[in-house]
Design an enzyme around this catalytic site. Structure first.
Site, PDB file in Angstrom:
ATOM      1  N   CYS A  69     -18.822 -16.018 -12.518  1.00  0.00           N
ATOM      2  CA  CYS A  69     -19.675 -17.014 -13.151  1.00  0.00           C
ATOM      3  C   CYS A  69     -20.052 -16.573 -14.567  1.00  0.00           C
ATOM      4  O   CYS A  69     -19.717 -15.495 -15.015  1.00  0.00           O
ATOM      5  CB  CYS A  69     -20.940 -17.263 -12.351  1.00  0.00           C
ATOM      6  SG  CYS A  69     -20.718 -17.452 -10.591  1.00  0.00           S
ATOM      7  N   ARG A  75     -14.128 -16.105 -17.146  1.00  0.00           N
ATOM      8  CA  ARG A  75     -14.692 -15.436 -15.984  1.00  0.00           C
ATOM      9  C   ARG A  75     -14.411 -16.193 -14.691  1.00  0.00           C
ATOM     10  O   ARG A  75     -14.595 -15.664 -13.602  1.00  0.00           O
ATOM     11  CB  ARG A  75     -16.209 -15.262 -16.165  1.00  0.00           C
ATOM     12  CG  ARG A  75     -16.563 -14.360 -17.338  1.00  0.00           C
ATOM     13  CD  ARG A  75     -18.052 -14.342 -17.579  1.00  0.00           C
ATOM     14  NE  ARG A  75     -18.783 -13.679 -16.520  1.00  0.00           N
ATOM     15  CZ  ARG A  75     -19.020 -12.374 -16.475  1.00  0.00           C
ATOM     16  NH1 ARG A  75     -18.571 -11.592 -17.437  1.00  0.00           N
ATOM     17  NH2 ARG A  75     -19.706 -11.849 -15.487  1.00  0.00           N
ATOM     18  N   TRP A 125     -18.975 -20.168  -9.887  1.00  0.00           N
ATOM     19  CA  TRP A 125     -17.856 -19.889  -8.983  1.00  0.00           C
ATOM     20  C   TRP A 125     -18.436 -19.894  -7.582  1.00  0.00           C
ATOM     21  O   TRP A 125     -19.249 -19.052  -7.236  1.00  0.00           O
ATOM     22  CB  TRP A 125     -17.241 -18.542  -9.327  1.00  0.00           C
ATOM     23  CG  TRP A 125     -15.935 -18.236  -8.653  1.00  0.00           C
ATOM     24  CD1 TRP A 125     -14.680 -18.566  -9.088  1.00  0.00           C
ATOM     25  CD2 TRP A 125     -15.750 -17.502  -7.434  1.00  0.00           C
ATOM     26  NE1 TRP A 125     -13.740 -18.086  -8.216  1.00  0.00           N
ATOM     27  CE2 TRP A 125     -14.360 -17.435  -7.193  1.00  0.00           C
ATOM     28  CE3 TRP A 125     -16.622 -16.907  -6.522  1.00  0.00           C
ATOM     29  CZ2 TRP A 125     -13.827 -16.795  -6.076  1.00  0.00           C
ATOM     30  CZ3 TRP A 125     -16.100 -16.273  -5.400  1.00  0.00           C
ATOM     31  CH2 TRP A 125     -14.713 -16.220  -5.194  1.00  0.00           C
ATOM     32  N   ASN A 164     -26.205 -15.359 -11.128  1.00  0.00           N
ATOM     33  CA  ASN A 164     -24.933 -14.757 -10.745  1.00  0.00           C
ATOM     34  C   ASN A 164     -25.204 -13.750  -9.650  1.00  0.00           C
ATOM     35  O   ASN A 164     -26.184 -13.003  -9.722  1.00  0.00           O
ATOM     36  CB  ASN A 164     -24.274 -14.039 -11.917  1.00  0.00           C
ATOM     37  CG  ASN A 164     -23.682 -15.001 -12.926  1.00  0.00           C
ATOM     38  OD1 ASN A 164     -23.617 -16.199 -12.696  1.00  0.00           O
ATOM     39  ND2 ASN A 164     -23.255 -14.469 -14.058  1.00  0.00           N
ATOM     40  N   GLY A 165     -24.312 -13.674  -8.667  1.00  0.00           N
ATOM     41  CA  GLY A 165     -24.489 -12.718  -7.584  1.00  0.00           C
ATOM     42  C   GLY A 165     -24.672 -13.427  -6.257  1.00  0.00           C
ATOM     43  O   GLY A 165     -24.390 -14.614  -6.101  1.00  0.00           O
ATOM     44  N   GLU A 177       1.878  -4.726  -8.061  1.00  0.00           N
ATOM     45  CA  GLU A 177       1.313  -5.331  -9.265  1.00  0.00           C
ATOM     46  C   GLU A 177       2.127  -6.541  -9.707  1.00  0.00           C
ATOM     47  O   GLU A 177       1.563  -7.578 -10.085  1.00  0.00           O
ATOM     48  CB  GLU A 177       1.252  -4.291 -10.386  1.00  0.00           C
ATOM     49  CG  GLU A 177       0.732  -4.824 -11.721  1.00  0.00           C
ATOM     50  CD  GLU A 177      -0.693  -5.350 -11.680  1.00  0.00           C
ATOM     51  OE1 GLU A 177      -1.121  -5.969 -12.672  1.00  0.00           O
ATOM     52  OE2 GLU A 177      -1.393  -5.138 -10.657  1.00  0.00           O
ATOM     53  N   LYS A 225       0.503 -10.294  -9.999  1.00  0.00           N
ATOM     54  CA  LYS A 225       0.519 -11.056 -11.247  1.00  0.00           C
ATOM     55  C   LYS A 225       1.129 -12.436 -11.035  1.00  0.00           C
ATOM     56  O   LYS A 225       0.621 -13.437 -11.518  1.00  0.00           O
ATOM     57  CB  LYS A 225       1.332 -10.312 -12.314  1.00  0.00           C
ATOM     58  CG  LYS A 225       0.598  -9.226 -13.030  1.00  0.00           C
ATOM     59  CD  LYS A 225      -0.511  -9.774 -13.901  1.00  0.00           C
ATOM     60  CE  LYS A 225      -1.574  -8.720 -14.104  1.00  0.00           C
ATOM     61  NZ  LYS A 225      -2.387  -8.435 -12.930  1.00  0.00           N
ATOM     62  N   GLU A 275      -1.120 -14.815  -8.697  1.00  0.00           N
ATOM     63  CA  GLU A 275      -2.447 -15.200  -9.170  1.00  0.00           C
ATOM     64  C   GLU A 275      -2.400 -16.221 -10.297  1.00  0.00           C
ATOM     65  O   GLU A 275      -3.363 -16.969 -10.471  1.00  0.00           O
ATOM     66  CB  GLU A 275      -3.267 -13.974  -9.560  1.00  0.00           C
ATOM     67  CG  GLU A 275      -2.838 -13.219 -10.781  1.00  0.00           C
ATOM     68  CD  GLU A 275      -3.698 -11.978 -11.031  1.00  0.00           C
ATOM     69  OE1 GLU A 275      -4.842 -11.912 -10.532  1.00  0.00           O
ATOM     70  OE2 GLU A 275      -3.223 -11.066 -11.723  1.00  0.00           O
TER      71      GLU A 275
END
Length: 608
Positions: A2, A27, A75, A101-102, A481, A485, A488
Site C-alpha cells: 500500500c 508498491r 492492497w 498500512n499493515g 529466479e 520473474k 509475476e
C-alpha cells in the site's frame, strides 16, 4: 505494501496528494482514496481500481480547496477490493479519518469492544476498527486519542490521521510498517516512501517504532509512546529525483535492467581497496568473522534466490555450513543459533515484514546480524548489528532486477571476506576473484547490449501456457529466479525444478510443445543437464538452453541457445540472470501486461 501520503500546508492538498500517490503506484494496490480536512469538515473520496478512477471522480482535485489531507493506495488484506473497503476510513462520529498500512491482528476483539459501546461498521476491514478506536478515545486532544488507541493495537501499522476539529493538523505513528515525515517550508508531509514527496522536499525523518509525528503547516513535533518529546536530525536525500523517473524507457523494469552494470560497479567500489576487500563493518571484526561457524541467509522472494546462490558460494569458498532460509519459515522453525552464528538478512526495501521478524528472532537467540539492504535508514538497517548497502538507487518496478544483482554482488564480497579471514583463500586465488569481480560491470553491459536475441525468442513463445525452468546446483537457484520473474509479470504458469528431480514426477507434465528453459552454465554438471534436455525433448518439449560460449555440445541438444561469455565461475550467476530478466520482460510486453505494476503484487511487503 500500500501507499500512504499526507500533506498539511497552504497549497491545495488534493492535487498534491494525487500526484504523490501516483509515485507510489509501484508498491501495488487495488483501490485508492483521500480525505481532506478543512473549515467545512472532513471530505472523503474513494474509488476501486487504478488511481485514474479517483482522479476522474475528484476532477484531479481541482475544485477541492482544502489545504490538509491524507491519501492511500490499498492492497486488500481484510475484505475484498471495493469502494467501501478502500481507505481512508471515517469514524462513526465523522470527526476522524484514517489511513493504514499493515495488519491489526486483534481487530475482532476490538470490534466487539467498540460494538458494545454503540459503534457500527460499514466495511470488512481491520482498519475501520482503528479509526473507530481513535474516535472512542478522542476528547479534544488528537495526540492523546491516537496514543490511547495505539496502545491497544496488536500487529503492524503505519497510520496517518486527520481530525475535523483540527484542520491544520496531521498525526502519524508507525510500528513495523515504514513511514517517513517530509519537512518543507510552510508545509509538511508524510509518506510510505521517499519518491512520493521528493519533488517537494529532500529533508526527511524516518519514524522509529512507536514514534508519533504531529504535523502542522508551522512545523513538526515528534514524541515517543510515552508522550516525551523526541529530537531527530533530518536525513538529506541526495539521489536525483530523475532516478525515480523512466528516463526515456517504456517501463521502469527495462530501465532498471539496463542500469545493472552501473549498480554493480557502485556496489563494488567502496569495498575493494588495493586488492583487498573491506566490508566497511564496525562491530563485526575480522576476529568475529573468523569465529563464525555457521551462516543463515534469511530473505523472501528474489532475495531468497540470491541467498540460495550465496549459500553455495560461501560453502564452497569457506567450508562451513550455510542455510538459505525463507524468512517466513525461519522465524517459526526454532533455528539452531549460537553466538558464533552469522545471520545475513537480505531485503531491498529494508521493511519486508517477514524478514524483519526473522532478524529479530535471530538476534534474540544470540546470532550476529549482517543485513544487506538498499534503503538507508530503513527498519532492518536500523535494527541490524551491521549493514551493507547495495547502492542500487530507487527500484520502482515491482519485479526486482537491479537490486537482485546488487545483493548478489554483496554476497560475493561477504563470501570472499569470510574465506580470507579464515585462511581458506590463497593470495593468488583472492586476486583472481577480485579481478573477476572488477570485470563484471563490463561483461554485464556487453551482454545486455545483445538483448534483441532475447526479444526474438520471446516473440516465439509469448503465448505459452506452461513453461518449466530446470537446472542443477547454481543453475537451479537461477531457475527459481527466472521462473518467478516470468510468472509475476506475464502471468504465465511457470515452475522451476532441480533437473535431477524431473524423473521423480515432474516429467509427467511434459507434452508436445511444452517450453523448457534449461540452464546449462554450471560446467561440472553440464553433461547431466544434456541428459535432462534429451529426456524432455523425447517427450515433445521445445528447449531454450542457457550456456557459456565454450559449451558447443549444448547447441546439438537444445532447439535454441542463449550464449553467455566464458568467465570466472564466481560471477557467472550474475550474468546468467540477465537473459532471464529480459525474457520475462519481453514476454510480458508482448502479452500486453502491466509490467511495472503486476496484478496482486506489491513492492514493499509489510504484512505477514
Amino acid at each position: 505494501m500500500c501507499g500512504i501520503v499526507g500533506y498539511v500546508g497552504s497549497r491545495q492538498a488534493a492535487p498534491l496528494i494525487l500526484d504523490a500517490l501516483e509515485k507510489l503506484e509501484y508498491r501495488g494496490y487495488d483501490s485508492s482514496g483521500l480525505a481532506l480536512a478543512g473549515n467545512t469538515g472532513l471530505h472523503v473520496f474513494k474509488a476501486l481500481g487504478r488511481l485514474s478512477v479517483l482522479r476522474e471522480r475528484t476532477k484531479n482535485g481541482a475544485d477541492l480547496k482544502e489545504t490538509a489531507g491524507i491519501g492511500h493506495t490499498r492492497w486488500a488484506t481484510h475484505g475484498e477490493p471495493s469502494d467501501v473497503n478502500s481507505h481512508p476510513h471515517l469514524s462513526h462520529s465523522g470527526k476522524v479519518a484514517l489511513v493504514h498500512n499493515g495488519i491489526i491482528e486483534n481487530y475482532l476483539e476490538l470490534r466487539d469492544f467498540l460494538a458494545a459501546h454503540g459503534y457500527t461498521f460499514v466495511s470488512d476491514t481491520d482498519t475501520e476498527i482503528a479509526v473507530q478506536l481513535v474516535d472512542f478515545f478522542y476528547k479534544g486532544d488528537p495526540v492523546n486519542a491516537v496514543r490511547e488507541a495505539v496502545n491497544l493495537l496488536v500487529g503492524s501499522f503505519a497510520l496517518g490521521i486527520v481530525f475535523e476539529d483540527h484542520p491544520d493538523m496531521l498525526v502519524a505513528v508507525r510500528k513495523d510498517s515504514p513511514l517517513i515525515v517530509g519537512l518543507g517550508k510552510g508545509e509538511n508531509f508524510i509518506a510510505s516512501d521517499v519518491p512520493a514527496i521528493l519533488s517537494h522536499t529532500r529533508e526527511v525523518i524516518r519514524l522509529n517504532e512507536y514514534e508519533f509525528a504531529v504535523l502542522t503547516s508551522r512545523g513538526v513535533s515528534l514524541y515517543d509512546r510515552y508522550g516525551e518529546r523526541v529530537e531527530k536530525a533530518p536525513e538529506h536525500i541526495s539521489w536525483d529525483a530523475g532516478a525515480a523517473e523512466k528516463g526515456g524507457y517504456p517501463h521502469f523494469m527495462l530501465k532498471e535492467i539496463m542500469e545493472q552494470p552501473a549498480v554493480i560497479k557502485s556496489t563494488l567500489g567502496p569495498h575493494i581497496h588495493k586488492s583487498q576487500i573491506d566490508l566497511g563493518l564496525k562491530r563485526l571484526t575480522d576476529e568475529d568473522l573468523k569465529n563464525v561457524d555457521r551462516v543463515y541467509i534469511v530473505a523472501c522472494g528474489s532475495a531468497y534466490h540470491v541467498g540460495f546462490i550465496g549459500k553455495t558460494c560461501i560453502e564452497k569458498l569457506v567450508r562451513i555450513p550455510v542455510s538459505a532460509e525463507l524468512a517466513s519459515e525461519f522465524r517459526y522453525s526454532d533455528p539452531l543459533v549460537t553466538e558464533n552464528t552469522l545471520t545475513i538478512v537480505i531485503s531491498q526495501s529494508g521493511e519486508t515484514i517477514d524478514t524483519l521478524f526473522a532478524m529479530r528472532e535471530a538476534k534474540k537467540r544470540g546470532s550476529r546480524i549482517l543485513s544487506v539492504v538498499n534503503v538507508v535508514g530503513s527498519t532492518i538497517a536500523a535494527e541490524s548489528e551491521e549493514v551493507m548497502y547495495t547502492r542500487a538507487g530507487p527500484e520502482i518496478a515491482v519485479a526486482t532486477t537491479k537490486a537482485y544483482s546488487a545483493q548478489l554482488t554483496v554476497l560475493y564480497l561477504i563470501a570472499l571476506k569470510l574465506a580470507s579471514v579464515k585462511g581458506r583463500l590463497s593470495d593468488e586465488a583472492a586476486l583472481s576473484a577480485l579481478s573477476a569481480l572488477n570485470t563484471l560491470p563490463e561483461l554485464t553491459e556487453a551482454l545486455l547490449g545483445g538483448r534483441e536475441r532475447i526479444q526474438y525468442l520471446a516473440s516465439l513463445f509469448f503465448d505459452s501456457r506452461d513453461i518449466f525452468f530446470i537446472g542443477r546446483n547454481l543453475d537451479y537457484a537461477l531457475a527459481l529466479e527466472g521462473s518467478l520473474k516470468l510468472k509475476e509479470i506475464s502471468y504465465i504458469h511457470s515452475d522451476a525444478y532441480a533437473a535431477g528431480e524431473l524423473k521423480h514426477g515432474t516429467i509427467s507434465l511434459i507434452e508436445k510443445g511444452t517450453l523448457v528453459v534449461a540452464l546449462c552454465t554450471y560446467a561440472p554438471l553440464r553433461e547431466k543437464m544434456l541428459g535432462n534436455i534429451r529426456e524432455v525433448k523425447a517427450r515433445g518439449a521445445t528447449v531454450i538452453a542457457l550456456a557459456t560460449e565454450d559449451a558447443a555440445s549444448v547447441k546439438e541438444a537444445a532447439d535454441y541457445v542463449i550464449w553467455l561469455p566464458k568467465c570466472d565461475e564466481l560471477i557467472l550467476p550474475s550474468l546468467s540472470v540477465l537473459p532471464l530478466q529480459l525474457f520475462a520482460y519481453y514476454m510480458a510486453l508482448l502479452k500486453g501486461c502491466d509490467i511495472d505494476k503486476p496484478r496482486n503484487l506489491a513492492k514493499s511487503v509489510t504484512v505477514e
